[in-house]
Motif scaffolding. Structure first.
Motif, PDB file in Angstrom:
ATOM      1  N   LEU B 428       0.837  -1.202   0.000  1.00  0.00           N
ATOM      2  CA  LEU B 428       0.000   0.000   0.000  1.00  0.00           C
ATOM      3  C   LEU B 428       0.870   1.249   0.000  1.00  0.00           C
ATOM      4  O   LEU B 428       1.718   1.392   0.867  1.00  0.00           O
ATOM      5  CB  LEU B 428      -0.884   0.025   1.256  1.00  0.00           C
ATOM      6  CG  LEU B 428      -1.959  -1.045   1.380  1.00  0.00           C
ATOM      7  CD1 LEU B 428      -2.567  -0.991   2.764  1.00  0.00           C
ATOM      8  CD2 LEU B 428      -3.051  -0.813   0.355  1.00  0.00           C
ATOM      9  N   PRO B 429       0.636   2.177  -0.928  1.00  0.00           N
ATOM     10  CA  PRO B 429       1.326   3.470  -0.833  1.00  0.00           C
ATOM     11  C   PRO B 429       0.814   4.239   0.372  1.00  0.00           C
ATOM     12  O   PRO B 429      -0.286   3.991   0.847  1.00  0.00           O
ATOM     13  CB  PRO B 429       0.958   4.163  -2.143  1.00  0.00           C
ATOM     14  CG  PRO B 429      -0.286   3.507  -2.593  1.00  0.00           C
ATOM     15  CD  PRO B 429      -0.249   2.105  -2.107  1.00  0.00           C
ATOM     16  N   LYS B 430       1.630   5.226   0.822  1.00  0.00           N
ATOM     17  CA  LYS B 430       1.278   5.828   2.111  1.00  0.00           C
ATOM     18  C   LYS B 430       0.004   6.657   2.036  1.00  0.00           C
ATOM     19  O   LYS B 430      -0.678   6.837   3.036  1.00  0.00           O
ATOM     20  CB  LYS B 430       2.436   6.644   2.670  1.00  0.00           C
ATOM     21  CG  LYS B 430       2.809   7.875   1.907  1.00  0.00           C
ATOM     22  CD  LYS B 430       3.807   8.657   2.760  1.00  0.00           C
ATOM     23  CE  LYS B 430       4.284   9.893   2.061  1.00  0.00           C
ATOM     24  NZ  LYS B 430       5.229   9.703   0.994  1.00  0.00           N
ATOM     25  N   GLU B 431      -0.369   7.143   0.825  1.00  0.00           N
ATOM     26  CA  GLU B 431      -1.628   7.893   0.751  1.00  0.00           C
ATOM     27  C   GLU B 431      -2.803   6.989   1.065  1.00  0.00           C
ATOM     28  O   GLU B 431      -3.731   7.366   1.795  1.00  0.00           O
ATOM     29  CB  GLU B 431      -1.830   8.488  -0.654  1.00  0.00           C
ATOM     30  CG  GLU B 431      -0.967   9.674  -0.988  1.00  0.00           C
ATOM     31  CD  GLU B 431       0.298   9.256  -1.692  1.00  0.00           C
ATOM     32  OE1 GLU B 431       0.625   8.069  -1.633  1.00  0.00           O
ATOM     33  OE2 GLU B 431       0.934  10.118  -2.291  1.00  0.00           O
ATOM     34  N   VAL B 432      -2.760   5.763   0.508  1.00  0.00           N
ATOM     35  CA  VAL B 432      -3.866   4.842   0.728  1.00  0.00           C
ATOM     36  C   VAL B 432      -3.901   4.418   2.191  1.00  0.00           C
ATOM     37  O   VAL B 432      -4.966   4.317   2.803  1.00  0.00           O
ATOM     38  CB  VAL B 432      -3.717   3.609  -0.187  1.00  0.00           C
ATOM     39  CG1 VAL B 432      -4.801   2.603   0.107  1.00  0.00           C
ATOM     40  CG2 VAL B 432      -3.756   4.025  -1.632  1.00  0.00           C
ATOM     41  N   LEU B 433      -2.708   4.218   2.778  1.00  0.00           N
ATOM     42  CA  LEU B 433      -2.643   3.791   4.180  1.00  0.00           C
ATOM     43  C   LEU B 433      -3.235   4.861   5.096  1.00  0.00           C
ATOM     44  O   LEU B 433      -4.059   4.571   5.965  1.00  0.00           O
ATOM     45  CB  LEU B 433      -1.182   3.538   4.537  1.00  0.00           C
ATOM     46  CG  LEU B 433      -0.910   2.704   5.776  1.00  0.00           C
ATOM     47  CD1 LEU B 433      -1.584   1.362   5.657  1.00  0.00           C
ATOM     48  CD2 LEU B 433       0.580   2.525   5.943  1.00  0.00           C
ATOM     49  N   SER B 434      -2.805   6.124   4.866  1.00  0.00           N
ATOM     50  CA  SER B 434      -3.356   7.207   5.693  1.00  0.00           C
ATOM     51  C   SER B 434      -4.858   7.293   5.498  1.00  0.00           C
ATOM     52  O   SER B 434      -5.609   7.490   6.455  1.00  0.00           O
ATOM     53  CB  SER B 434      -2.743   8.552   5.336  1.00  0.00           C
ATOM     54  OG  SER B 434      -1.465   8.426   4.839  1.00  0.00           O
ATOM     55  N   GLY B 435      -5.298   7.135   4.222  1.00  0.00           N
ATOM     56  CA  GLY B 435      -6.725   7.219   3.944  1.00  0.00           C
ATOM     57  C   GLY B 435      -7.498   6.148   4.676  1.00  0.00           C
ATOM     58  O   GLY B 435      -8.563   6.401   5.244  1.00  0.00           O
ATOM     59  N   LEU B 436      -6.932   4.918   4.705  1.00  0.00           N
ATOM     60  CA  LEU B 436      -7.620   3.827   5.393  1.00  0.00           C
ATOM     61  C   LEU B 436      -7.735   4.097   6.885  1.00  0.00           C
ATOM     62  O   LEU B 436      -8.791   3.899   7.486  1.00  0.00           O
ATOM     63  CB  LEU B 436      -6.842   2.517   5.194  1.00  0.00           C
ATOM     64  CG  LEU B 436      -7.244   1.691   3.992  1.00  0.00           C
ATOM     65  CD1 LEU B 436      -6.356   0.468   3.893  1.00  0.00           C
ATOM     66  CD2 LEU B 436      -8.693   1.252   4.120  1.00  0.00           C
ATOM     67  N   VAL B 437      -6.614   4.570   7.466  1.00  0.00           N
ATOM     68  CA  VAL B 437      -6.631   4.852   8.908  1.00  0.00           C
ATOM     69  C   VAL B 437      -7.685   5.913   9.214  1.00  0.00           C
ATOM     70  O   VAL B 437      -8.486   5.772  10.135  1.00  0.00           O
ATOM     71  CB  VAL B 437      -5.234   5.308   9.380  1.00  0.00           C
ATOM     72  CG1 VAL B 437      -5.291   5.860  10.783  1.00  0.00           C
ATOM     73  CG2 VAL B 437      -4.254   4.160   9.315  1.00  0.00           C
ATOM     74  N   CYS B 438      -7.703   6.999   8.401  1.00  0.00           N
ATOM     75  CA  CYS B 438      -8.687   8.062   8.624  1.00  0.00           C
ATOM     76  C   CYS B 438     -10.109   7.533   8.468  1.00  0.00           C
ATOM     77  O   CYS B 438     -11.000   7.865   9.254  1.00  0.00           O
ATOM     78  CB  CYS B 438      -8.461   9.209   7.644  1.00  0.00           C
ATOM     79  SG  CYS B 438      -6.967  10.129   7.968  1.00  0.00           S
TER      80      CYS B 438
END
Lengths: 221, 592
Positions: B428-438
């Motif tokens: 997962l790229p970090k944008e997707v990871l941050s998006g998932l966490v949010c």
């Protein structure tokens, strides 16, 4: 004889207007609180004005257009300033029903307040409830508009950042894939120090700074 | 080729990140309360002592660990000892819970901010009841600011059992709050670093403006004098010292993994000792500064209430005895009351029960903390200022900046270990990871937008971080000093930063701070046990005030789960590591 008639009239008047009497209302003014130094004194002339305003209000009611100032009776004026009043009919024997007086005062409350430079809290008609001003209700609540603006700004910013991140990554991938292609070409040649060994294929070539440039080889004259 | 670890563009960004994270809502709404409750000016003595003895050393320890290990909390503690990766996991779990409930405060700040653009401010007037003859009863019983908070904002239910429906307005604000946080953390340290300048500096600008306005308010000096008059006898009260220690501890945000995450993006040669001292001093100074502002506001509000109470008494007496308007003033009130009592005893005894005893001290004594202070007391003071819309916008924007600054630290604590883990970051790229966490946190956060949401918020606020963080930091200190070895750590630091560790820090790390944390831990445990059943404050709409109720069993179960899920990580992961080692040893022996 005249004296008897006079006392009879005043007695009748006195009976009609009594504190707590039928159809009587208590009024309370707080002039000093409202106006401070510009407060006026409450005297007989102010009472006359008050009677005039009440009579004016009563005239707005159907079937009461002939109310005169003399029909309005004031009594028990105190230092506070507070007093009671009643409105009599043309015969001056009966008081008008409280409901009519109440509706008349309520309809013209604003004008009565303004005449005396007071407001609902400083000119109180006890037992007559005030009609409170309805709140301003815009069709779209203001907060939703501001919310919408902020929301759109944030969404646009996020989209821009994500897209620019994707473009950057695509450009980096393209560079990486170009470097990988060059590596493939170099498979038949040796690779020293990680530098692809076919500089003639690449644009611009590769300058090896360990060697002196052409100009510096010849010492200046 | 290994991807280089992202770094702060300059050390100033790191300092601002730590300040932005540490200076949060607690400085504004908890410290003034503690100051008031525990002796005013004299509370500063235990506070400063605890800062030097507990706050600075522990902050330095966390920053040093993060900078040295150059990994998020899970990786850092696994490097120190494989049995202690549970500490990192516990930090991430606590940060996760914190993220879930903390952002609802930002949603409320957005709500109030958007409503500040109206004239008059919606919390300054009561709405009319259905037949327009008077105001709503709930608003009359309470005050207009309380009504706006409890009814219009929260639409709170009478008890935690009645969950009610999700409030769509609050849900929208929560989604906006999460989108704003996502926008800031989207690009990692590159973007977060720039946002930190803003979230760290803006609250100070607003506080300075408010200081100027607050000190010139009528009655502000009453509040300031009341607060800063030292009550020396409180120094003998053990609760004063305990609360000073806890405030320093939680205000700096120790044990959550955010500080380790921030420090891991530093250059290895960074002088984190200097930064630790600077950040902790600025944090405490901000608390004191914010309490000066808060107390001038308190003084203003208390004086206003006191004067309106007096005016009500004056009006009552004037009307009952038909005295001349303006005759009764605050100065001659007492002697006139005496005269009336003697001249008209029967009438006076009728009126007497209605006369309230107005006292400025009792108004100042009403100590409030938490959301009550931020959203009720402050908004009540603001509605009485001139140009109240401007002050309201400034104030809630400041709250928003403070809240978002802390949220960025909380999300960093979760995301740094996740991006460090090669398994996850490869897929997962970090944008997707941050998006998932949010997204996950936003979905769970919808719980707090329900009608009983504020009660759940109080549960999370009071119980998520207290015991768990104390345990985590205790294990951290013991791990660095005794498991990894203080001498080894000292030599590592000297090699990287070129600076020797003075005996002062070593003594505090090895001895004083762990003892302090153990005593705090025992205090908390004994407090919970002695209190018996746990209670909460519920809003009673008919009376217009808060009433105390007991938690139902399932709420108690949730509390237990919150505390257990983070604290149990430490022993469970240690056990897991032990078992794995044992299994691997078992496999290895036949080969040897």
């Amino acid at each position: 004889m005249l004296w008897l008639l006079f006392s009879l009239v005043t007695a009748t008047h006195a009976e009609l207007c009594q504190p707590g009497g039928e159809n009587a209302f208590k009024v309370r003014l707080s002039i000093k609180t409202a106006l401070g130094e510009k407060a006026y004194a409450w005297d007989v002339n102010e009472e006359y004005l008050f009677k005039a305003m009440v009579a004016f209000s009563m005239r707005k009611i159907p079937h009461r257009e002939t109310t005169e100032i003399s029909h309005v009776l004031l009594c028990n004026v105190t230092q506070r300033v507070s007093f009671w009043f009643v409105v009599t009919d043309s015969s001056k024997n009966h008081t008008l029903p409280a409901a009519e007086v109440q509706s008349a005062i309520r309809m013209n409350r604003n004008r009565i307040n303004n005449v005396f430079f007071l407001n609902d809290q400083t000119l109180e008609f006890l037992k007559i409830p005030t009609t409170l001003a309805p709140p301003l209700d815009p069709s779209v609540p203001i907060w939703i508009i501001i919310f919408g603006v902020t929301f759109s700004i944030v969404i646009v910013a996020i989209t821009l950042l994500i897209l620019s991140g994707m473009w950057q990554r695509r450009r980096k991938n393209k560079e990486m894939s170009e470097a990988v292609d060059d590596d493939d070409k170099c498979e038949n040649f040796t690779i020293e120090n990680g530098i692809p060994c076919d500089p003639l294929d690449m644009k611009g070539g590769r300058i090896n700074d360990a060697f002196m440039t052409e100009d510096e080889r010849l010492t200046p004259l | 080729m290994e991807k280089a670890r992202p770094q702060w563009s300059n050390p100033l960004q790191f300092v601002f990140a730590c300040i932005s994270y540490a200076v949060g809502l607690g400085n504004v709404w908890r410290f003034p309360y503690l100051c008031q409750m525990y002796g005013g000016g004299s509370f500063l003595v235990p506070y400063l002592i605890m800062l030097i003895v507990e706050g600075m050393p522990l902050l330095y320890l966390e920053l040093a660990v993060g900078q040295h290990m150059r990994q998020g909390s899970i990786g850092a503690w696994r490097t120190i000892s494989p049995y202690l990766s549970g500490v990192g996991v516990a930090s991430v779990v606590v940060s996760f819970f914190l993220c879930m409930y903390y952002n609802i405060i930002n949603a409320w700040a957005f709500w109030y901010l958007f409503h500040s653009f109206q004239d008059p401010l919606p919390w300054s007037v009561c709405p009319l009841n259905s037949n327009r003859t008077g105001y709503e009863e709930e608003c009359e019983a309470a005050s207009s600011t309380q009504y706006f908070w409890y009814r219009k904002t929260l639409n709170i239910s009478p008890s935690i059992q009645e969950s009610g429906a999700v409030q769509w307005e609050q849900a929208l604000c929560l989604i906006l709050a999460w989108l704003t946080v996502y926008l800031c953390i989207l690009r990692g340290t590159a973007s977060t670093g720039k946002v930190m300048y803003f979230t760290a500096l803006l609250p100070y600008c607003v506080l300075i403006i408010y200081l100027g306005r607050g000190l010139t308010l009528h009655g502000a000096t009453n509040g300031l004098m009341y607060m800063f008059t030292p009550k020396m006898e409180q120094l003998a009260n053990p609760k004063t010292w305990i609360n000073a220690a806890t405030q320093i501890f939680f205000s700096l945000g120790l044990g959550m993994g955010s500080l380790i995450a921030f420090a891991s993006y530093n250059e290895p040669s960074n002088n984190c000792q200097k930064h630790a001292i600077i950040v902790s001093l600025i944090n405490s100074a901000t608390s004191i500064f914010a309490s000066i502002v808060t107390f001038s506001i308190y003084g203003f509000k208390a004086t206003l209430n006191y004067e309106s109470c007096l005016n009500k008494v004056i009006l009552l007496l004037t009307n009952s005895f038909d005295l001349e308007d303006g005759f009764l003033t605050a100065s001659n009130l007492e002697q006139v009351k005496g005269y009336l009592a003697s001249a008209y005893p029967s009438k006076y005894s009728e009126v007497f029960p209605l006369i309230k005893n107005c006292s400025l001290e009792s108004e100042l004594d009403t100590a409030v903390q938490g959301t009550g202070l931020a959203f009720i007391v402050y908004s009540e003071a603001i509605k009485n200022m001139e140009v109240s819309q401007l002050w309201s916008v400034l104030y809630f924007f400041m709250l928003l900046m403070l809240g978002i600054g802390s949220m960025l630290g909380n999300t960093a604590a979760i995301l740094t270990p996740l991006t460090d883990s090669k398994v996850i970051s490869r897929h997962l790229p970090k944008e997707v990871l941050s998006g998932l966490v949010c997204l996950i946190n936003c979905a769970v956060g919808m719980l707090f937008t329900m009608e009983a949401g504020n009660y759940w918020f109080d549960i999370f606020n009071d119980y998520t971080a207290t015991l768990s963080l104390l345990l985590i930091v205790l294990v951290e200190t013991i791990a660095v000093c005794y498991v990894y070895g203080l001498r080894r750590f000292e030599s590592d630091l000297k090699a990287k930063t070129g600076r020797t560790l003075s005996w002062y820090w070593k003594g505090l790390w090895a001895g004083v701070s762990p003892l302090l944390i153990v005593s705090l831990f025992f205090f908390y445990l004994s407090d919970y046990i002695l209190m018996g059943t746990l209670q909460y404050q519920a809003w009673d709409a008919s009376q217009g005030r808060l009433v105390t109720k007991d938690y139902p069993p399932y709420a108690l179960a949730v509390i237990g789960l919150l505390v257990a899920s983070s604290t149990m990580c430490i022993p469970l992961m240690a056990l897991g590591a032990f078992i794995m080692r044992h299994l691997r040893k078992g496999d290895a022996t036949p080969v040897a």
